[in-house]
Design a protein around this motif. Structure first.
Motif, PDB file in Angstrom:
ATOM      1  N   TYR A 275      34.939  27.862  21.443  1.00  0.00           N
ATOM      2  CA  TYR A 275      34.503  28.771  23.351  1.00  0.00           C
ATOM      3  C   TYR A 275      35.025  28.430  24.048  1.00  0.00           C
ATOM      4  O   TYR A 275      35.646  28.725  25.117  1.00  0.00           O
ATOM      5  N   LEU A 276      36.379  27.926  24.089  1.00  0.00           N
ATOM      6  CA  LEU A 276      37.984  26.582  24.178  1.00  0.00           C
ATOM      7  C   LEU A 276      38.579  28.218  24.836  1.00  0.00           C
ATOM      8  O   LEU A 276      39.231  28.428  25.757  1.00  0.00           O
ATOM      9  N   ASN A 277      39.095  29.142  23.589  1.00  0.00           N
ATOM     10  CA  ASN A 277      40.161  29.920  23.700  1.00  0.00           C
ATOM     11  C   ASN A 277      38.820  31.090  25.035  1.00  0.00           C
ATOM     12  O   ASN A 277      39.382  31.610  25.350  1.00  0.00           O
ATOM     13  N   LYS A 278      37.681  31.587  24.286  1.00  0.00           N
ATOM     14  CA  LYS A 278      36.897  32.336  24.964  1.00  0.00           C
ATOM     15  C   LYS A 278      37.419  31.450  26.229  1.00  0.00           C
ATOM     16  O   LYS A 278      37.515  33.384  27.359  1.00  0.00           O
ATOM     17  N   ARG A 279      37.080  30.806  27.736  1.00  0.00           N
ATOM     18  CA  ARG A 279      36.950  30.435  28.450  1.00  0.00           C
ATOM     19  C   ARG A 279      38.560  30.458  29.091  1.00  0.00           C
ATOM     20  O   ARG A 279      38.493  30.572  30.440  1.00  0.00           O
ATOM     21  N   LYS A 280      39.456  30.526  28.398  1.00  0.00           N
ATOM     22  CA  LYS A 280      40.396  30.297  29.344  1.00  0.00           C
ATOM     23  C   LYS A 280      41.082  31.502  29.568  1.00  0.00           C
ATOM     24  O   LYS A 280      41.542  32.181  30.124  1.00  0.00           O
ATOM     25  N   LYS A 281      40.107  32.983  28.567  1.00  0.00           N
ATOM     26  CA  LYS A 281      41.306  34.243  28.762  1.00  0.00           C
ATOM     27  C   LYS A 281      39.829  34.415  29.380  1.00  0.00           C
ATOM     28  O   LYS A 281      40.461  35.016  30.710  1.00  0.00           O
ATOM     29  N   LEU A 282      38.681  34.258  30.582  1.00  0.00           N
ATOM     30  CA  LEU A 282      38.464  34.472  31.001  1.00  0.00           C
ATOM     31  C   LEU A 282      38.159  33.816  32.670  1.00  0.00           C
ATOM     32  O   LEU A 282      38.455  34.355  33.594  1.00  0.00           O
ATOM     33  N   GLU A 283      38.821  32.629  32.529  1.00  0.00           N
ATOM     34  CA  GLU A 283      39.593  32.384  33.941  1.00  0.00           C
ATOM     35  C   GLU A 283      40.531  33.564  34.017  1.00  0.00           C
ATOM     36  O   GLU A 283      41.315  33.463  35.212  1.00  0.00           O
ATOM     37  N   ILE A 284      41.504  33.713  33.306  1.00  0.00           N
ATOM     38  CA  ILE A 284      42.787  34.014  33.454  1.00  0.00           C
ATOM     39  C   ILE A 284      42.447  36.012  33.901  1.00  0.00           C
ATOM     40  O   ILE A 284      42.861  36.421  34.714  1.00  0.00           O
ATOM     41  N   TYR A 285      41.284  36.734  33.901  1.00  0.00           N
ATOM     42  CA  TYR A 285      40.702  37.649  33.953  1.00  0.00           C
ATOM     43  C   TYR A 285      40.464  36.809  35.541  1.00  0.00           C
ATOM     44  O   TYR A 285      41.001  37.897  36.121  1.00  0.00           O
ATOM     45  N   ARG A 286      39.109  36.024  35.509  1.00  0.00           N
ATOM     46  CA  ARG A 286      39.095  36.518  37.138  1.00  0.00           C
ATOM     47  C   ARG A 286      40.192  36.317  37.979  1.00  0.00           C
ATOM     48  O   ARG A 286      40.176  36.535  38.953  1.00  0.00           O
ATOM     49  N   GLU A 287      41.103  35.171  37.530  1.00  0.00           N
ATOM     50  CA  GLU A 287      42.141  35.418  38.049  1.00  0.00           C
ATOM     51  C   GLU A 287      43.176  36.326  38.718  1.00  0.00           C
ATOM     52  O   GLU A 287      43.431  36.179  40.116  1.00  0.00           O
ATOM     53  N   SER A 288      43.045  37.082  37.761  1.00  0.00           N
ATOM     54  CA  SER A 288      43.995  38.374  37.614  1.00  0.00           C
ATOM     55  C   SER A 288      42.867  39.290  38.697  1.00  0.00           C
ATOM     56  O   SER A 288      43.450  39.917  39.704  1.00  0.00           O
ATOM     57  N   SER A 289      41.670  39.043  38.639  1.00  0.00           N
ATOM     58  CA  SER A 289      41.054  39.665  39.736  1.00  0.00           C
ATOM     59  C   SER A 289      40.989  39.704  41.160  1.00  0.00           C
ATOM     60  O   SER A 289      41.347  40.147  41.742  1.00  0.00           O
ATOM     61  N   SER A 290      40.841  38.539  41.159  1.00  0.00           N
ATOM     62  CA  SER A 290      41.265  37.684  42.592  1.00  0.00           C
ATOM     63  C   SER A 290      42.561  37.989  43.039  1.00  0.00           C
ATOM     64  O   SER A 290      42.728  38.191  44.096  1.00  0.00           O
TER      65      SER A 290
ATOM     66  N   LYS B  30      44.970  40.937  42.148  1.00  0.00           N
ATOM     67  CA  LYS B  30      44.680  42.573  42.907  1.00  0.00           C
ATOM     68  C   LYS B  30      43.787  42.249  43.957  1.00  0.00           C
ATOM     69  O   LYS B  30      44.829  43.208  45.028  1.00  0.00           O
ATOM     70  N   ARG B  31      42.524  41.262  44.082  1.00  0.00           N
ATOM     71  CA  ARG B  31      42.242  41.626  45.693  1.00  0.00           C
ATOM     72  C   ARG B  31      42.572  41.934  46.937  1.00  0.00           C
ATOM     73  O   ARG B  31      42.732  42.079  47.772  1.00  0.00           O
ATOM     74  N   SER B  32      43.576  40.855  46.320  1.00  0.00           N
ATOM     75  CA  SER B  32      44.399  40.076  47.995  1.00  0.00           C
ATOM     76  C   SER B  32      45.717  40.487  48.626  1.00  0.00           C
ATOM     77  O   SER B  32      46.082  40.481  48.746  1.00  0.00           O
ATOM     78  N   ILE B  33      45.900  41.013  47.390  1.00  0.00           N
ATOM     79  CA  ILE B  33      47.238  42.270  47.048  1.00  0.00           C
ATOM     80  C   ILE B  33      47.002  43.389  48.589  1.00  0.00           C
ATOM     81  O   ILE B  33      45.872  44.003  49.560  1.00  0.00           O
ATOM     82  N   LYS B  34      48.330  42.497  49.786  1.00  0.00           N
ATOM     83  CA  LYS B  34      47.710  43.562  50.555  1.00  0.00           C
ATOM     84  C   LYS B  34      49.359  44.519  51.388  1.00  0.00           C
ATOM     85  O   LYS B  34      49.300  45.458  52.354  1.00  0.00           O
TER      86      LYS B  34
ATOM     87  N   GLN C 299      52.813  41.354  39.719  1.00  0.00           N
ATOM     88  CA  GLN C 299      53.542  41.817  38.543  1.00  0.00           C
ATOM     89  C   GLN C 299      54.461  41.162  37.852  1.00  0.00           C
ATOM     90  O   GLN C 299      53.778  40.890  36.608  1.00  0.00           O
ATOM     91  N   ILE C 300      54.831  40.033  37.980  1.00  0.00           N
ATOM     92  CA  ILE C 300      55.809  38.684  38.433  1.00  0.00           C
ATOM     93  C   ILE C 300      54.620  37.590  37.167  1.00  0.00           C
ATOM     94  O   ILE C 300      54.836  38.039  36.362  1.00  0.00           O
ATOM     95  N   TRP C 301      53.396  36.939  38.229  1.00  0.00           N
ATOM     96  CA  TRP C 301      52.787  36.666  37.525  1.00  0.00           C
ATOM     97  C   TRP C 301      51.861  36.964  35.952  1.00  0.00           C
ATOM     98  O   TRP C 301      51.763  36.670  35.104  1.00  0.00           O
ATOM     99  N   HIS C 302      51.650  38.822  36.511  1.00  0.00           N
ATOM    100  CA  HIS C 302      51.141  39.254  35.254  1.00  0.00           C
ATOM    101  C   HIS C 302      52.021  39.638  33.889  1.00  0.00           C
ATOM    102  O   HIS C 302      51.163  39.182  32.473  1.00  0.00           O
ATOM    103  N   VAL C 303      53.157  39.388  34.426  1.00  0.00           N
ATOM    104  CA  VAL C 303      54.245  39.168  33.354  1.00  0.00           C
ATOM    105  C   VAL C 303      54.042  38.150  32.463  1.00  0.00           C
ATOM    106  O   VAL C 303      54.182  37.530  31.066  1.00  0.00           O
TER     107      VAL C 303
END
Length: 267
Positions: free
Chosen positions: A205-220, A222-226, A235-239
């Motif tokens: 469960y914890l493994n799954k939740r952690k990955k979901l949190e990372i994917y959510r933050e990545s999506s957020s 991306k949307r805020s890039i201006k 890009q630095i954060w993603h690496v």
């Protein structure tokens, strides 16, 4: 808002001194504690043929105590109405959150699947822990037994090996249909034997939740890039976070191995 929905209070066979209901209760209690440590609101609903108790979501230790007290006193019933009760619970959910269902899912399958979709229609995240006794997964080995219908009391003498293959094909088809339908609807589905160690289930469960949190933050992010500077920062954060994702993927492989070993132990 986090919601723990379950466990169902249907009759549970005993294996190595723990029933499905006990296993579900321990797992639900552990997850409730972990969620509260993350300052998430936690809630509990129990049911059999109808909803028996409901504890509203709050992120307090007092609410955790109420949940633990309720889980400690739930008792087992001969019948359950999972599809009906899940639909009622879905109707009560007013804010999007995480819904976790603990059940053996032994109900009319299409109705249960539609009830699970009900949660997804409201954009909730859904995790299903299907908890089964090892005997339900592998049927019976060894000496002849007498099987008794709990509704009609009709008895049938049986040689387990004569029925085992057909039973395993049926139960595998039953589980795989849930897996397929849940995958189609972005619902996490995990089948657990009561012989599976709790720490393995929790790590999964914890493994799954952690990955979901990372994917959510990545999506957020991306949307805020201006501008270009924000894109470079992303890009630095993603690496950096990719290393953590690689570690989580490796951990997931180890968890799967543990689950396989547990299944082999009970087969």
């Amino acid at each position: 808002k986090k919601i723990i929905s379950g466990s169902d209070k249907s009759t549970a066979p005993v294996y190595e001194s723990i029933t499905k209901l006990e296993y579900a209760s321990h797992l639900a209690a552990s997850l409730a504690y972990l969620m509260l440590m993350q300052r998430d609101a936690i809630s509990l609903t129990t049911y059999d043929t109808k909803i028996r108790s409901y504890i509203p979501p709050h992120s307090t230790k007092a609410n955790l105590q109420l949940i633990l007290k309720e889980l400690s006193k739930v008792d087992s019933r001969n019948e359950t109405g999972t599809a009906k009760c899940l639909n009622e619970i879905a109707d009560k959910v007013k804010r999007r959150g995480l819904v976790i269902v603990f059940s053996d899912l032994f109900d009319e399958q299409n109705d249960v699947i539609n009830a699970l979709k009900h949660f997804r229609y409201d954009k909730n995240e859904v995790i299903i822990f299907q908890i089964l006794d090892p005997v339900e997964l592998t049927f019976l080995d060894g000496n002849p037994v007498t099987l008794k219908d709990m509704e009609t009391n009709e008895e049938m003498y049986s040689q387990p090996f004569a029925m085992q293959k057909a039973y395993q094909e049926t139960i595998n088809e039953f589980i795989n249909k849930y897996k397929t339908e849940c995958r189609k609807n972005n619902i996490d589905f995990v089948t657990l034997s009561t012989a599976t160690p709790f720490d393995t289930a929790l790590l999964n469960y914890l493994n799954k939740r952690k990955k979901l949190e990372i994917y959510r933050e990545s999506s957020s992010r991306k949307r805020s890039i201006k501008n270009e500077e924000q894109y470079r920062e992303y890009q630095i954060w993603h690496v950096e976070v990719q290393e953590e994702l690689d570690e989580l993927k490796q951990e997931k492989k180890e968890i799967k191995k543990q689950l396989q070993r547990s299944e082999e132990h009970t087969s």
